[in-house]
Design a protein around this motif. Structure first.
Motif, PDB file in Angstrom:
ATOM      1  N   ILE A 166       3.574 -10.430   1.939  1.00 62.92           N
ATOM      2  CA  ILE A 166       2.300  -9.957   2.485  1.00 62.92           C
ATOM      3  C   ILE A 166       2.118  -8.480   2.153  1.00 62.92           C
ATOM      4  O   ILE A 166       0.999  -8.037   1.841  1.00 62.92           O
ATOM      5  N   ALA A 167       3.188  -7.700   2.174  1.00 59.26           N
ATOM      6  CA  ALA A 167       3.097  -6.280   1.812  1.00 59.26           C
ATOM      7  C   ALA A 167       2.685  -6.127   0.354  1.00 59.26           C
ATOM      8  O   ALA A 167       1.898  -5.236   0.018  1.00 59.26           O
ATOM      9  N   ILE A 168       3.192  -6.982  -0.523  1.00 55.92           N
ATOM     10  CA  ILE A 168       2.795  -6.947  -1.935  1.00 55.92           C
ATOM     11  C   ILE A 168       1.314  -7.299  -2.079  1.00 55.92           C
ATOM     12  O   ILE A 168       0.566  -6.620  -2.788  1.00 55.92           O
ATOM     13  N   VAL A 169       0.886  -8.352  -1.397  1.00 55.61           N
ATOM     14  CA  VAL A 169      -0.520  -8.767  -1.446  1.00 55.61           C
ATOM     15  C   VAL A 169      -1.418  -7.659  -0.902  1.00 55.61           C
ATOM     16  O   VAL A 169      -2.454  -7.326  -1.492  1.00 55.61           O
ATOM     17  N   ALA A 170      -1.026  -7.053   0.211  1.00 50.68           N
ATOM     18  CA  ALA A 170      -1.818  -5.976   0.800  1.00 50.68           C
ATOM     19  C   ALA A 170      -1.895  -4.772  -0.132  1.00 50.68           C
ATOM     20  O   ALA A 170      -2.937  -4.130  -0.240  1.00 50.68           O
ATOM     21  N   SER A 171      -0.817  -4.501  -0.831  1.00 52.95           N
ATOM     22  CA  SER A 171      -0.817  -3.388  -1.784  1.00 52.95           C
ATOM     23  C   SER A 171      -1.781  -3.654  -2.937  1.00 52.95           C
ATOM     24  O   SER A 171      -2.513  -2.759  -3.363  1.00 52.95           O
ATOM     25  N   ILE A 172      -1.811  -4.877  -3.414  1.00 52.52           N
ATOM     26  CA  ILE A 172      -2.740  -5.251  -4.487  1.00 52.52           C
ATOM     27  C   ILE A 172      -4.183  -5.170  -4.001  1.00 52.52           C
ATOM     28  O   ILE A 172      -5.058  -4.624  -4.684  1.00 52.52           O
ATOM     29  N   VAL A 173      -4.437  -5.696  -2.811  1.00 54.39           N
ATOM     30  CA  VAL A 173      -5.794  -5.660  -2.249  1.00 54.39           C
ATOM     31  C   VAL A 173      -6.236  -4.213  -2.022  1.00 54.39           C
ATOM     32  O   VAL A 173      -7.367  -3.844  -2.346  1.00 54.39           O
ATOM     33  N   LEU A 174      -5.345  -3.378  -1.481  1.00 52.78           N
ATOM     34  CA  LEU A 174      -5.681  -1.973  -1.251  1.00 52.78           C
ATOM     35  C   LEU A 174      -5.988  -1.263  -2.566  1.00 52.78           C
ATOM     36  O   LEU A 174      -6.936  -0.473  -2.640  1.00 52.78           O
ATOM     37  N   SER A 175      -5.225  -1.547  -3.597  1.00 45.83           N
ATOM     38  CA  SER A 175      -5.492  -0.940  -4.903  1.00 45.83           C
ATOM     39  C   SER A 175      -6.865  -1.345  -5.429  1.00 45.83           C
ATOM     40  O   SER A 175      -7.607  -0.513  -5.959  1.00 45.83           O
ATOM     41  N   ILE A 203       5.315   1.581  -4.547  1.00 43.79           N
ATOM     42  CA  ILE A 203       5.482   2.596  -3.505  1.00 43.79           C
ATOM     43  C   ILE A 203       4.739   2.173  -2.241  1.00 43.79           C
ATOM     44  O   ILE A 203       5.282   2.269  -1.136  1.00 43.79           O
ATOM     45  N   ASN A 204       3.516   1.696  -2.392  1.00 40.21           N
ATOM     46  CA  ASN A 204       2.748   1.249  -1.227  1.00 40.21           C
ATOM     47  C   ASN A 204       3.415   0.066  -0.539  1.00 40.21           C
ATOM     48  O   ASN A 204       3.443   0.003   0.689  1.00 40.21           O
ATOM     49  N   THR A 205       3.942  -0.859  -1.312  1.00 41.33           N
ATOM     50  CA  THR A 205       4.610  -2.023  -0.735  1.00 41.33           C
ATOM     51  C   THR A 205       5.799  -1.590   0.115  1.00 41.33           C
ATOM     52  O   THR A 205       5.944  -2.021   1.267  1.00 41.33           O
ATOM     53  N   LEU A 206       6.636  -0.740  -0.434  1.00 36.79           N
ATOM     54  CA  LEU A 206       7.808  -0.268   0.309  1.00 36.79           C
ATOM     55  C   LEU A 206       7.396   0.598   1.502  1.00 36.79           C
ATOM     56  O   LEU A 206       8.028   0.540   2.567  1.00 36.79           O
ATOM     57  N   ALA A 207       6.335   1.373   1.329  1.00 37.91           N
ATOM     58  CA  ALA A 207       5.838   2.197   2.434  1.00 37.91           C
ATOM     59  C   ALA A 207       5.283   1.317   3.553  1.00 37.91           C
ATOM     60  O   ALA A 207       5.506   1.616   4.737  1.00 37.91           O
ATOM     61  N   PHE A 208       4.575   0.250   3.215  1.00 38.37           N
ATOM     62  CA  PHE A 208       4.069  -0.668   4.238  1.00 38.37           C
ATOM     63  C   PHE A 208       5.210  -1.240   5.063  1.00 38.37           C
ATOM     64  O   PHE A 208       5.148  -1.270   6.299  1.00 38.37           O
ATOM     65  N   SER A 237       4.383  -0.746  17.128  1.00 42.86           N
ATOM     66  CA  SER A 237       3.279  -0.932  18.071  1.00 42.86           C
ATOM     67  C   SER A 237       1.924  -0.585  17.452  1.00 42.86           C
ATOM     68  O   SER A 237       0.887  -0.930  18.000  1.00 42.86           O
ATOM     69  N   MET A 238       1.934   0.089  16.286  1.00 37.91           N
ATOM     70  CA  MET A 238       0.686   0.491  15.643  1.00 37.91           C
ATOM     71  C   MET A 238       0.350  -0.334  14.405  1.00 37.91           C
ATOM     72  O   MET A 238      -0.822  -0.466  14.057  1.00 37.91           O
ATOM     73  N   PHE A 239       1.377  -0.863  13.743  1.00 38.03           N
ATOM     74  CA  PHE A 239       1.196  -1.449  12.419  1.00 38.03           C
ATOM     75  C   PHE A 239       2.125  -2.642  12.266  1.00 38.03           C
ATOM     76  O   PHE A 239       3.304  -2.558  12.599  1.00 38.03           O
ATOM     77  N   TYR A 240       1.587  -3.757  11.768  1.00 46.73           N
ATOM     78  CA  TYR A 240       2.364  -4.988  11.630  1.00 46.73           C
ATOM     79  C   TYR A 240       2.205  -5.555  10.233  1.00 46.73           C
ATOM     80  O   TYR A 240       1.087  -5.694   9.734  1.00 46.73           O
ATOM     81  N   VAL A 241       3.340  -5.871   9.595  1.00 42.93           N
ATOM     82  CA  VAL A 241       3.362  -6.577   8.310  1.00 42.93           C
ATOM     83  C   VAL A 241       4.263  -7.783   8.488  1.00 42.93           C
ATOM     84  O   VAL A 241       5.418  -7.644   8.909  1.00 42.93           O
ATOM     85  N   ASN A 242       3.749  -8.964   8.173  1.00 42.82           N
ATOM     86  CA  ASN A 242       4.471 -10.204   8.417  1.00 42.82           C
ATOM     87  C   ASN A 242       5.690 -10.378   7.513  1.00 42.82           C
ATOM     88  O   ASN A 242       6.738 -10.808   7.972  1.00 42.82           O
ATOM     89  N   SER A 243       5.564 -10.048   6.225  1.00 42.17           N
ATOM     90  CA  SER A 243       6.671 -10.271   5.292  1.00 42.17           C
ATOM     91  C   SER A 243       6.521  -9.358   4.080  1.00 42.17           C
ATOM     92  O   SER A 243       5.511  -8.677   3.912  1.00 42.17           O
ATOM     93  N   PHE A 244       7.536  -9.382   3.239  1.00 42.50           N
ATOM     94  CA  PHE A 244       7.514  -8.583   2.019  1.00 42.50           C
ATOM     95  C   PHE A 244       6.409  -9.063   1.081  1.00 42.50           C
ATOM     96  O   PHE A 244       5.743  -8.260   0.434  1.00 42.50           O
TER      97      PHE A 244
END
Length: 111
Positions: free
Chosen positions: A26-35, A3-8, A17-24
């Motif tokens: 990276i979104a998975i990695v960010a979701s794991i790190v956030l968890s 859910i976090n990955t898709l939400a990112f 202009s507020m939030f940038y994610v380079n790729s899918f």
């Protein structure tokens, strides 16, 4: 985590202009790190900030959530996963909380 990955990805498209994610990926990695940060660091921050959280009637928890997202961007790399400001991170964390609540409530209604 899914859910976090898709939400990112979705929120980075809605608020470029507020939030940038380079790729899918990276979104998975960010979701794991956030968890991991939510499991390890967030409880400590909640205990340390208990007085100010009580004074603000719990609203300071939104700031803690925003700080967790900013820390996630530092760990993942700000060239891949970034926020324009702490205010943007707090706003995105508020939206992420709403998305998670909606999805969890819809999932629990089935049972």
């Amino acid at each position: 985590m899914i859910i976090n990955t898709l939400a990112f990805i979705s929120l980075s498209v809605l608020f470029p202009s507020m939030f940038y994610v380079n790729s899918f990926v990276i979104a998975i990695v960010a979701s794991i790190v956030l968890s991991a940060l939510n499991f390890l660091v967030k409880p400590i921050l909640h205990i340390l900030s208990l007085p100010i959280t009580l004074i603000t009637f719990g609203l300071f928890s939104f700031v803690i959530n925003g700080m967790m997202l900013k820390l996630t961007s530092v760990i993942v790399g700000e060239q891949n996963f970034a926020f324009s400001s702490l205010g943007a991170a707090i706003f995105i964390s508020l939206l992420l909380s709403m998305i998670n609540s909606i999805v969890i409530n819809k999932h629990m209604d089935r049972y």
